[in-house]
Design a protein around this motif. Structure first.
Motif, PDB file in Angstrom:
ATOM      1  N   LEU A 380      -0.237   2.637   3.387  1.00  0.00           N
ATOM      2  CA  LEU A 380      -1.347   2.323   2.774  1.00  0.00           C
ATOM      3  C   LEU A 380      -1.918   3.419   1.954  1.00  0.00           C
ATOM      4  CD1 LEU A 380      -2.882   3.811   5.085  1.00  0.00           C
ATOM      5  CD2 LEU A 380      -3.111   1.518   6.109  1.00  0.00           C
ATOM      6  N   PRO A 381      -3.033   3.055   1.000  1.00  0.00           N
ATOM      7  CA  PRO A 381      -3.934   4.117   0.384  1.00  0.00           C
ATOM      8  C   PRO A 381      -4.554   4.802   1.623  1.00  0.00           C
ATOM      9  CG  PRO A 381      -4.019   2.019  -0.640  1.00  0.00           C
ATOM     10  CD  PRO A 381      -3.520   1.631   0.838  1.00  0.00           C
ATOM     11  N   ALA A 382      -4.923   6.206   1.445  1.00  0.00           N
ATOM     12  CA  ALA A 382      -5.547   6.992   2.353  1.00  0.00           C
ATOM     13  C   ALA A 382      -6.889   6.257   2.498  1.00  0.00           C
ATOM     14  CB  ALA A 382      -5.595   8.308   1.469  1.00  0.00           C
ATOM     15  N   TRP A 441      13.623   1.149  10.707  1.00  0.00           N
ATOM     16  CA  TRP A 441      12.218   0.415  10.987  1.00  0.00           C
ATOM     17  C   TRP A 441      12.447  -1.052  11.472  1.00  0.00           C
ATOM     18  CZ3 TRP A 441       8.419   3.917  12.258  1.00  0.00           C
ATOM     19  CH2 TRP A 441       8.481   5.211  11.634  1.00  0.00           C
ATOM     20  N   GLU A 442      11.898  -1.621  12.333  1.00  0.00           N
ATOM     21  CA  GLU A 442      12.120  -3.148  12.450  1.00  0.00           C
ATOM     22  C   GLU A 442      11.370  -3.667  11.499  1.00  0.00           C
ATOM     23  OE1 GLU A 442      12.701  -6.806  13.711  1.00  0.00           O
ATOM     24  OE2 GLU A 442      13.636  -5.111  14.522  1.00  0.00           O
ATOM     25  N   CYS A 443      10.278  -3.142  11.006  1.00  0.00           N
ATOM     26  CA  CYS A 443       9.373  -3.887   9.864  1.00  0.00           C
ATOM     27  C   CYS A 443       8.548  -2.679   9.037  1.00  0.00           C
ATOM     28  CB  CYS A 443       8.523  -4.721  10.271  1.00  0.00           C
ATOM     29  SG  CYS A 443       7.826  -5.686   9.133  1.00  0.00           S
ATOM     30  N   LEU A 444       8.688  -2.686   7.736  1.00  0.00           N
ATOM     31  CA  LEU A 444       8.114  -1.870   7.033  1.00  0.00           C
ATOM     32  C   LEU A 444       6.952  -2.518   6.168  1.00  0.00           C
ATOM     33  CD1 LEU A 444       7.741   0.883   5.341  1.00  0.00           C
ATOM     34  CD2 LEU A 444       9.933   0.189   3.861  1.00  0.00           C
ATOM     35  N   ILE A 445       5.688  -2.178   6.341  1.00  0.00           N
ATOM     36  CA  ILE A 445       4.722  -3.053   5.870  1.00  0.00           C
ATOM     37  C   ILE A 445       4.131  -2.308   4.668  1.00  0.00           C
ATOM     38  CG2 ILE A 445       2.620  -4.528   6.175  1.00  0.00           C
ATOM     39  CD1 ILE A 445       3.509  -4.712   9.199  1.00  0.00           C
ATOM     40  N   LEU A 446       3.621  -2.834   3.511  1.00  0.00           N
ATOM     41  CA  LEU A 446       3.013  -2.012   2.584  1.00  0.00           C
ATOM     42  C   LEU A 446       1.745  -2.718   2.306  1.00  0.00           C
ATOM     43  CD1 LEU A 446       5.528  -1.439  -0.354  1.00  0.00           C
ATOM     44  CD2 LEU A 446       5.049  -0.004   1.677  1.00  0.00           C
ATOM     45  N   ASP A 447       0.473  -1.937   2.480  1.00  0.00           N
ATOM     46  CA  ASP A 447      -0.836  -2.587   2.250  1.00  0.00           C
ATOM     47  C   ASP A 447      -1.099  -2.299   0.776  1.00  0.00           C
ATOM     48  OD1 ASP A 447      -3.251  -4.007   2.304  1.00  0.00           O
ATOM     49  OD2 ASP A 447      -4.089  -2.677   3.673  1.00  0.00           O
ATOM     50  N   GLU A 448      -1.819  -3.012   0.044  1.00  0.00           N
ATOM     51  CA  GLU A 448      -2.182  -2.675  -1.525  1.00  0.00           C
ATOM     52  C   GLU A 448      -0.837  -2.485  -2.189  1.00  0.00           C
ATOM     53  OE1 GLU A 448      -4.991  -3.543  -2.731  1.00  0.00           O
ATOM     54  OE2 GLU A 448      -6.243  -3.573  -0.886  1.00  0.00           O
ATOM     55  N   ALA A 449      -0.103  -3.395  -2.216  1.00  0.00           N
ATOM     56  CA  ALA A 449       1.317  -2.939  -2.475  1.00  0.00           C
ATOM     57  C   ALA A 449       1.621  -3.051  -4.102  1.00  0.00           C
ATOM     58  CB  ALA A 449       2.269  -4.434  -2.018  1.00  0.00           C
ATOM     59  N   GLN A 450       0.624  -3.098  -4.735  1.00  0.00           N
ATOM     60  CA  GLN A 450       0.581  -2.870  -6.164  1.00  0.00           C
ATOM     61  C   GLN A 450       0.729  -1.415  -6.419  1.00  0.00           C
ATOM     62  OE1 GLN A 450      -1.835  -4.189  -4.590  1.00  0.00           O
ATOM     63  NE2 GLN A 450      -3.976  -3.007  -5.086  1.00  0.00           N
TER      64      GLN A 450
END
Length: 791
Positions: A380-382, A441-450
């Motif tokens: 995610l963004p800092a 990783w079982e799951c890789l999640i991106l927040d604010e994926a833009q």
């Protein structure tokens, strides 16, 4: 005559809506309102127009062909020798009748006897059709066109083949439904996914079965060969009229033979989707005479239906370790995420800003943690680290997590440690931490994926290379600018699903002429992208309204002088520069003009910032004095970090006390404290934020006023910033003020954007404001020049 917007027309329009920002707002109600507004405009204009309707349209478009009053009718009848009947009519509107009636064209000879001008005006479209059609020409010459006729199959076939000629001339044609809808046509149908595949993910192998079809009915190759001995044209088969075209039938048989040879080959889930998009044809030498359609088998059909309508998924209990009561739409989102995880298909949760994407992900994380799966990596963004910490500790206190970031680590070296389920890091750290690539990783999640919208950057490539069994993306803006953003997002979620970048680019270019491609793309993306809106009252009914206001400010005399001086410098610089140097001059001048519009001292680099030297400061004073009287709070956004301090000092005078400042230089740990302080019980009247640092991730619902002091000129970015206040938890109506300095570059670009927003904005792209540099010198000087009273 009233032209109605039929259900069929609405469905057709919906299919052709580009996959773009704002498409989710376009529904049946929106289309009907648009149609009525356009109709009202037409009615008001035509009422005052002195000429005919034809002249009205041709004045606006020289090549426009107005539909006339003549109709051609072709109907079936039982006579075996002449199985079709033809009649030409014209429409009339009797007195005291609201509806037009059809009268045989021969009656016009009597009605307009002695008035050749009116008769010629009526049959002008027929004369134009006769110039290109031998059939209509012969009927005109013999006079048969003016009476009912019997048509043989050959005549009916010629008539149907020439339909485009008649309609182009302005003749309305009423014909059997099976021809217009292209029913009873021979085609190859490929059925995908009849049975569930043995494994999951984009690499799952789907069964595919090629079939020969006549309309909706299957036919064998032997049956199709029998048609080769029949007459060319229309043939009646099993009570249906069909078109026999020998060259097309031979091409279909040849194609089917090649398909039978490939029937045993494997087709992955990703390849099946590419096939539906027509990114990659199964056979590279496919004949244009062959119509190939894609249909879903039982398993595929059920899967797509469930994912596209996630409310149909079977209810699942939220884990007891989640300390929150999810709203109904959030529970549906949780079930949707869980289902896609089981299938190992990537998913994008694209709910509108403020609808609670975080809590849905937390419930999902607890579900897979209790199933003994892990570990999970969240990038995610800092600026969002503090927000996630707070949400995790509040809603999932038992979930063990570790933050991989210098702001949260006392150690000199940041590294993975066993014993944690969730690891949280930033986009910048993800590029540096090579250990992330050593774990699957079982799951890789991106927040604010833009953040990965640009496929060519080092950051995007590094993140896409991290191994994961399942991938999720969170974003309130799945498309910011171009369709390539969408490709990059899905290249992360489901690699290969939209083909290669080259293939998808070629597909995008075809959309200018292939409008059906938009519909295919939207249908393919929908199962993997869930987007709900705050404006949808069926989703959330307790969110207040958002009211947007464009506040037009004026330049002070000092600002006008600086603006005109800079304009002269720009004109001189443009006359002497070319290439990269010219672009540099334009972009630097753009920044300087914005600075002048903000305040003369911003441009001059001084520290005085006297309010009466800037129209924007004066407007901000008026707004904030009212806010102070009501003891409410305001967020003020600026794209310039150096403007945050002067704005804060100015606001402190108005509110009689200091507010808060947040920009790119604010430490990550400090941001969380600032958010808590602003939302706390003690009255903090304002927060000044730089747009990039404060425009995403923060929950600032204590404010119900938002001011965009200067413009970023990207609606998606500005809306993200506004949604810091307009989100779940907001109890008041949110007032959004967008400052625009009248007569300047700000007003002109705002008008330009408002008139050109379509595929996420034709003039907006990943290069920010560099589109301006493509203008000619003359266009640039016109764009920057002062207008109106400011001049």
């Amino acid at each position: 005559m009233v032209v109605e917007l039929t259900t069929e027309k609405i469905e057709l329009a919906a299919r052709e809506i580009p996959f773009a920002v704002g498409m989710e707002y376009i529904d049946e109600t929106w289309l009907k309102n648009l149609w009525e507004n356009l109709s009202e405009i037409f009615r008001s204009q035509i009422r005052l127009y002195e000429g005919s309707v034809t002249q009205y349209f041709t004045d606006r478009q020289a090549h426009f062909q107005v539909v006339g009053r003549v109709f051609f009718h072709l109907v079936e009848q039982t006579d075996p020798e002449y199985p079709f009947a033809f009649l030409a009519t014209y429409s009339t509107k009797p007195e005291r009748s609201k509806r037009a009636v059809h009268t045989p064209l021969k009656n016009a000879l009597g009605e307009f006897e002695g008035d050749d001008q009116k008769l010629l005006a009526l049959i002008r479209s027929v004369i134009q059709a006769a110039e290109k059609s031998s059939l209509i020409s012969s009927l005109m010459d013999s006079g048969e066109l003016f009476r009912p006729l019997k048509f043989s199959t050959e005549e009916a076939y010629q008539f149907l083949k020439e339909l485009p000629l008649y309609e182009e001339a302005g003749i309305m044609c009423r014909i059997p439904d099976w021809w217009r809808r292209k029913r009873n046509k021979f085609q190859v149908q490929i059925k995908l996914g009849k049975d569930a595949p043995s494994k999951v993910g984009m690499d799952a192998i789907l069964d595919f079965t090629p079939e020969l079809c006549l309309g909706d009915d299957s036919v064998s190759a032997d049956e199709l060969r029998q048609f080769l001995s029949m007459a060319q044209g229309l043939v009646q088969y099993k009570g249906k009229w069909i078109e026999v075209d020998r060259s097309k039938i031979e091409a279909i048989l040849q194609y089917m033979g090649q398909m039978e040879q490939k029937k045993g080959e494997q087709l992955t889930f990703a390849e099946a989707i590419q096939l539906e998009l027509d990114l990659r044809r199964i056979l590279p030498d496919q004949n244009d005479d062959v119509t190939v359609s894609i249909s879903h088998g039982d398993w595929m059909k059920e899967l797509i239906t469930q994912l596209t309508h996630p409310g149909m998924l079977a209810p699942e209990g939220i884990p007891d370790t989640v300390h929150a009561q999810l709203r109904p739409y959030q529970e549906i989102g949780f079930r949707w995420l869980h289902q896609l995880h089981k299938l190992k298909l990537g998913a994008c949760l694209a709910d509108d800003m403020g609808l609670g994407k975080t809590i849905q992900i937390i419930a999902f994380l607890e579900e897979i943690r209790q199933s003994s799966m892990g570990p999970v990596l969240l990038i995610l963004p800092a600026s969002l680290i503090g927000n996630w910490q707070k949400e995790l500790e509040r809603f999932a206190p038992e979930l063990p997590y570790k933050i991989l970031h210098r702001s949260e680590s006392k150690e000199t070296e940041i590294k993975l440690e066993a014993g944690h389920f969730l690891y949280i890091t930033t986009y910048q750290m993800a590029v540096r931490l090579t250990e992330l690539h050593e774990e699957t990783w079982e799951c890789l999640i991106l927040d604010e994926a833009q953040a990965i919208k640009n496929p060519g950057t080092k950051q995007t490539k590094a993140i896409k290379a991290i191994p994961a069994r399942h991938r999720l993306a969170l974003t309130g803006t799945p498309i910011e600018n171009r369709l390539s953003d969408l490709w990059s997002l899905f290249d992360f979620l489901n690699p290969g699903m939209l083909g290669s970048m080259k293939e998808f680019t070629a597909f995008s270019k075809k959309l200018a002429t292939d409008m059906d491609g938009y519909g295919r793309l939207r249908q393919i993306i929908q199962p993997f992208l869930l987007r709900r809106l705050k404006t949808d009252r069926t989703i959330i009914s307790d969110l207040p309204d958002k009211i947007e206001i464009r506040d037009y400010t004026t330049l002070s005399k000092r600002q006008i002088g600086l603006y005109q001086q800079l304009l002269k410098e720009l004109e001189q610089g443009l006359s002497q520069a070319e290439g990269i140097q010219r672009k540099g001059i334009v972009l630097s001048s753009l920044v300087k003009f914005k600075q002048i519009c903000n305040h003369p001292d911003h441009y001059l680099g001084k520290d005085d910032y006297k309010p009466d030297y800037s129209g924007k400061f004066e407007s901000l004073r008026e707004i904030c004095e009212t806010i102070y009287e009501k003891r409410e709070r305001v967020l003020v956004f600026t794209q310039f970090q150096e403007m945050t301090a002067p704005l804060s000092e100015f606001l402190a005078e108005i509110f009689g006390g200091q507010g808060l400042i947040l920009h790119g230089g604010t430490p990550v740990q400090q941001r969380k404290k600032l958010v808590d302080q602003f939302n706390g019980e003690q009255y903090v009247p304002y927060m000044v934020l730089s747009l990039k640092a404060g425009g995403v991730g923060l929950n600032l619902t204590a404010a119900n006023h938002v001011v965009h002091f200067d413009r970023w000129w990207n609606p998606a970015v500005e809306n993200q910033a506004t949604d810091r206040a307009y989100r779940i938890g907001q109890e008041k109506n949110v007032m959004v003020h967008k400052f625009i300095t009248r007569g300047t570059i700000e007003e002109k670009i705002d008008e330009l954007i408002q008139s050109k927003i379509k595929l996420s904005g034709d003039i907006l792209s990943d290069v920010g404001e560099q589109w301006i540099t493509e203008y000619s010198n003359k266009e640039l000087l016109h764009l920057f020049a002062l207008g109106g009273e400011q001049a």
